[in-house]
Design a protein around this motif. Structure first.
Motif, PDB file in Angstrom:
ATOM      1  N   GLU A 337     -70.595  19.437 -74.908  1.00  0.00           N
ATOM      2  CA  GLU A 337     -70.604  17.997 -74.661  1.00  0.00           C
ATOM      3  C   GLU A 337     -70.535  17.235 -75.978  1.00  0.00           C
ATOM      4  OE1 GLU A 337     -73.319  14.757 -72.149  1.00  0.00           O
ATOM      5  OE2 GLU A 337     -74.183  16.653 -72.822  1.00  0.00           O
ATOM      6  N   LYS A 338     -69.775  16.146 -75.994  1.00  0.00           N
ATOM      7  CA  LYS A 338     -69.721  15.300 -77.171  1.00  0.00           C
ATOM      8  C   LYS A 338     -71.008  14.492 -77.301  1.00  0.00           C
ATOM      9  CE  LYS A 338     -64.702  14.697 -77.495  1.00  0.00           C
ATOM     10  NZ  LYS A 338     -63.596  13.723 -77.584  1.00  0.00           N
ATOM     11  N   PHE A 339     -71.441  14.282 -78.522  1.00  0.00           N
ATOM     12  CA  PHE A 339     -72.618  13.443 -78.765  1.00  0.00           C
ATOM     13  C   PHE A 339     -72.455  12.712 -80.087  1.00  0.00           C
ATOM     14  CE2 PHE A 339     -73.447  17.506 -80.709  1.00  0.00           C
ATOM     15  CZ  PHE A 339     -74.234  17.264 -81.828  1.00  0.00           C
ATOM     16  N   THR A 340     -73.223  11.636 -80.282  1.00  0.00           N
ATOM     17  CA  THR A 340     -73.176  10.866 -81.519  1.00  0.00           C
ATOM     18  C   THR A 340     -74.058  11.550 -82.557  1.00  0.00           C
ATOM     19  OG1 THR A 340     -72.835   8.805 -80.296  1.00  0.00           O
ATOM     20  CG2 THR A 340     -73.573   8.620 -82.586  1.00  0.00           C
ATOM     21  N   ILE A 341     -73.454  12.048 -83.615  1.00  0.00           N
ATOM     22  CA  ILE A 341     -74.202  12.775 -84.647  1.00  0.00           C
ATOM     23  C   ILE A 341     -74.870  11.784 -85.593  1.00  0.00           C
ATOM     24  CG2 ILE A 341     -73.994  14.367 -86.595  1.00  0.00           C
ATOM     25  CD1 ILE A 341     -71.750  15.773 -85.117  1.00  0.00           C
ATOM     26  N   LYS A 342     -76.175  11.910 -85.738  1.00  0.00           N
ATOM     27  CA  LYS A 342     -76.960  11.034 -86.596  1.00  0.00           C
ATOM     28  C   LYS A 342     -77.141  11.602 -88.001  1.00  0.00           C
ATOM     29  CE  LYS A 342     -77.791   7.824 -83.547  1.00  0.00           C
ATOM     30  NZ  LYS A 342     -77.271   6.447 -83.736  1.00  0.00           N
ATOM     31  N   ASN A 343     -77.240  12.930 -88.107  1.00  0.00           N
ATOM     32  CA  ASN A 343     -77.465  13.521 -89.426  1.00  0.00           C
ATOM     33  C   ASN A 343     -77.204  15.019 -89.386  1.00  0.00           C
ATOM     34  OD1 ASN A 343     -78.041  13.543 -92.120  1.00  0.00           O
ATOM     35  ND2 ASN A 343     -80.187  12.992 -91.932  1.00  0.00           N
ATOM     36  N   TYR A 358     -78.189  16.948 -85.681  1.00  0.00           N
ATOM     37  CA  TYR A 358     -78.884  16.279 -84.581  1.00  0.00           C
ATOM     38  C   TYR A 358     -78.292  14.908 -84.306  1.00  0.00           C
ATOM     39  CZ  TYR A 358     -81.736  13.646 -88.010  1.00  0.00           C
ATOM     40  OH  TYR A 358     -82.166  12.834 -89.037  1.00  0.00           O
ATOM     41  N   GLY A 359     -78.441  14.495 -83.050  1.00  0.00           N
ATOM     42  CA  GLY A 359     -77.903  13.213 -82.629  1.00  0.00           C
ATOM     43  C   GLY A 359     -78.393  12.867 -81.241  1.00  0.00           C
ATOM     44  N   GLU A 360     -77.558  12.145 -80.468  1.00  0.00           N
ATOM     45  CA  GLU A 360     -78.001  11.710 -79.143  1.00  0.00           C
ATOM     46  C   GLU A 360     -76.809  11.454 -78.227  1.00  0.00           C
ATOM     47  OE1 GLU A 360     -80.245   8.287 -80.225  1.00  0.00           O
ATOM     48  OE2 GLU A 360     -78.499   6.949 -80.269  1.00  0.00           O
ATOM     49  N   THR A 361     -77.059  11.564 -76.927  1.00  0.00           N
ATOM     50  CA  THR A 361     -76.086  11.177 -75.909  1.00  0.00           C
ATOM     51  C   THR A 361     -76.650   9.969 -75.156  1.00  0.00           C
ATOM     52  OG1 THR A 361     -77.051  12.660 -74.250  1.00  0.00           O
ATOM     53  CG2 THR A 361     -75.260  13.535 -75.623  1.00  0.00           C
ATOM     54  N   PHE A 362     -75.746   9.213 -74.547  1.00  0.00           N
ATOM     55  CA  PHE A 362     -76.175   8.042 -73.770  1.00  0.00           C
ATOM     56  C   PHE A 362     -75.310   7.974 -72.519  1.00  0.00           C
ATOM     57  CE2 PHE A 362     -76.430   3.502 -72.737  1.00  0.00           C
ATOM     58  CZ  PHE A 362     -77.810   3.318 -72.796  1.00  0.00           C
ATOM     59  N   GLY A 365     -77.354   4.971 -68.695  1.00  0.00           N
ATOM     60  CA  GLY A 365     -78.517   4.236 -69.180  1.00  0.00           C
ATOM     61  C   GLY A 365     -79.634   5.115 -69.718  1.00  0.00           C
ATOM     62  N   VAL A 366     -79.395   6.423 -69.794  1.00  0.00           N
ATOM     63  CA  VAL A 366     -80.418   7.362 -70.275  1.00  0.00           C
ATOM     64  C   VAL A 366     -79.974   7.940 -71.622  1.00  0.00           C
ATOM     65  CG1 VAL A 366     -81.672   9.483 -69.809  1.00  0.00           C
ATOM     66  CG2 VAL A 366     -81.089   7.933 -67.919  1.00  0.00           C
ATOM     67  N   LYS A 367     -80.848   7.842 -72.599  1.00  0.00           N
ATOM     68  CA  LYS A 367     -80.576   8.382 -73.923  1.00  0.00           C
ATOM     69  C   LYS A 367     -81.305   9.714 -74.090  1.00  0.00           C
ATOM     70  CE  LYS A 367     -80.569   5.483 -77.323  1.00  0.00           C
ATOM     71  NZ  LYS A 367     -81.014   4.558 -78.406  1.00  0.00           N
ATOM     72  N   LYS A 368     -80.580  10.727 -74.569  1.00  0.00           N
ATOM     73  CA  LYS A 368     -81.170  12.048 -74.778  1.00  0.00           C
ATOM     74  C   LYS A 368     -80.849  12.548 -76.181  1.00  0.00           C
ATOM     75  CE  LYS A 368     -81.134  13.687 -69.980  1.00  0.00           C
ATOM     76  NZ  LYS A 368     -80.684  14.771 -69.076  1.00  0.00           N
ATOM     77  N   GLY A 369     -81.821  13.207 -76.791  1.00  0.00           N
ATOM     78  CA  GLY A 369     -81.608  13.794 -78.102  1.00  0.00           C
ATOM     79  C   GLY A 369     -80.899  15.131 -78.011  1.00  0.00           C
TER      80      GLY A 369
END
Length: 407
Positions: A337-343, A358-362, A365-369
């Protein structure tokens, strides 16, 4: 630092006359006041610094300094060659050696810039090294030491052209206000030029580098071509500019163990702009090349022998890595799955082959690490012929730090 007459938790908001800097030699059975009105302090291997309130109303402070190795602290006001300026806050940029790089905010809490000073060996006398260094309102400054090469620093400054234009604009705005007040006219159409130009310091930021610990600063040399082999279209104003800590993009970055490697996001042009790409230097900032278009987050491992980058502005499930300091890159998928990479992080010495992304998906309306571990240990190639650097069959090359001057 504490307020003797206060009770309970103490949260400091702004400079306060009532707060003192104190110390104790008996676990605070008794207390010694080292600096009355001393609100904040920094203790290093060589120095003790204390910010002392001068005027609570104007939020003006004074910096006191002492050798931290003294049996009793001998706090004295530091001296600068710019005493005509007031002082509102300080950011210590580098205290790793006996001299200090100090950013002073002379222009108030909302100021976008301040001046950088360097000290003598006692830490009490300072001279201006760099003017108009970019800062954020929470005292983050665009100023970084190149960790693997002594004496090299990279910083962002606001062009003197903006300072002049802003001053002229404010003078014109003041004249317009006075004229309107004199005529007692306040229509929507004649609000003055200040409201129309929308002059922004962010349009006048440029990146400088020093190879002699702040003695001289100059522009970063831009590469001739981009990562796609095309020449940059910027005429006589082709310089490399990189984002720092005050921006929304990952700032310029280096580590102690990777000799000469610097990586950052920025653009080629006269000033910083929104046309972002990722750049690298393999020779301590002397020359640069474009790695990829767009902004990326990055990390350095194996003492510079392994570098990872990943797109950080849009969701992705891939990273890029290089074994030859950015000359060639390979892509690998790290998740379904694609996710927004934070670092991307590594252990503190930057010597291993193990990384954490690490990053997060949204969704809905639910945000997951999301956390992904990557091990390059088994895929790492054996470097060839260390005893014959610069030869065609060797993975090694010779490099000597230089500022580009002959001799």
């Amino acid at each position: 630092t504490y307020e003797p007459r206060a009770k309970g938790d103490q949260v400091q908001g702004g400079w306060n006359y009532k707060v003192d800097f104190v110390y104790s030699d008996d676990f605070f059975k008794t207390i010694k006041v080292a600096a009355s009105k001393g609100n904040k302090f920094l203790l290093t291997n060589h120095y003790l610094f204390v910010a002392q309130v001068v005027d609570q109303e104007t939020q003006e402070v004074l910096l006191l300094g002492s050798k931290s190795t003294h049996f009793e602290y001998d706090l004295q006001p530091i001296e600068t060659n710019q005493r005509s300026f007031l002082e509102h806050s300080y950011t210590f940029l580098d205290t790793s050696l006996h001299s200090v790089f100090l950013h002073m905010n002379h222009f108030g809490d909302l100021s976008q810039y301040g001046h950088v000073y360097t000290s003598g060996r006692r830490g009490l006398k300072y001279n201006v090294s760099l003017r108009n260094n970019v800062r954020s309102t929470d005292n983050q400054c665009d100023f970084e030491k190149v960790n693997s090469v002594e004496g090299v620093y990279v910083a962002n400054v606001i062009s003197g052209k903006y300072i002049k234009l802003a001053k002229k604009e404010m003078e014109q705005y003041t004249m317009d206000v006075k004229e309107r007040m004199g005529k007692e006219v306040a229509t929507h159409q004649n609000k003055g030029s200040h409201a129309k130009k929308n002059l922004s310091y962010k349009d006048y930021i440029k990146t400088l580098i020093t190879f002699n610990r702040g003695g001289d600063w100059k522009r970063l040399v831009a590469p001739e071509r981009d990562s796609e082999g095309k020449r940059y279209d910027c005429g006589n104003y082709c310089f490399l500019n990189l984002f720092g800590l005050s921006s929304d993009f990952p700032p310029f970055y280096s580590v102690d163990t990777a000799a000469g490697i610097i990586i950052g996001n920025g653009n080629v042009g006269h000033y910083l702009s929104s046309e972002v790409a990722t750049f690298m230097s393999r020779d301590g900032g002397l020359s640069w090349f474009e790695v990829r278009k767009g902004s990326h987050i990055y990390e350095i491992g194996d003492q510079g022998g392994l570098i990872l980058i990943a797109e950080d502005q849009h969701p992705t499930n891939k990273i890029l890595y290089t074994y030859d300091e950015g000359l060639t890159w390979e892509e690998v998928q790290i998740s379904e799955e694609k996710f927004t990479i934070k670092n991307i992080i590594i252990e503190p010495s930057s010597k291993s082959h193990y990384f954490i992304v690490y990053g997060e998906t949204f969704k809905g309306g639910v945000k997951k690490g999301v956390v992904v571990g990557i091990n390059f240990g088994n895929a790492f190639p054996q470097c060839r012929n260390p005893n014959s650097p610069d030869s065609a069959n060797s993975d090694y090359e010779k490099w000597s730090p230089s500022d580009g001057r002959a001799g």
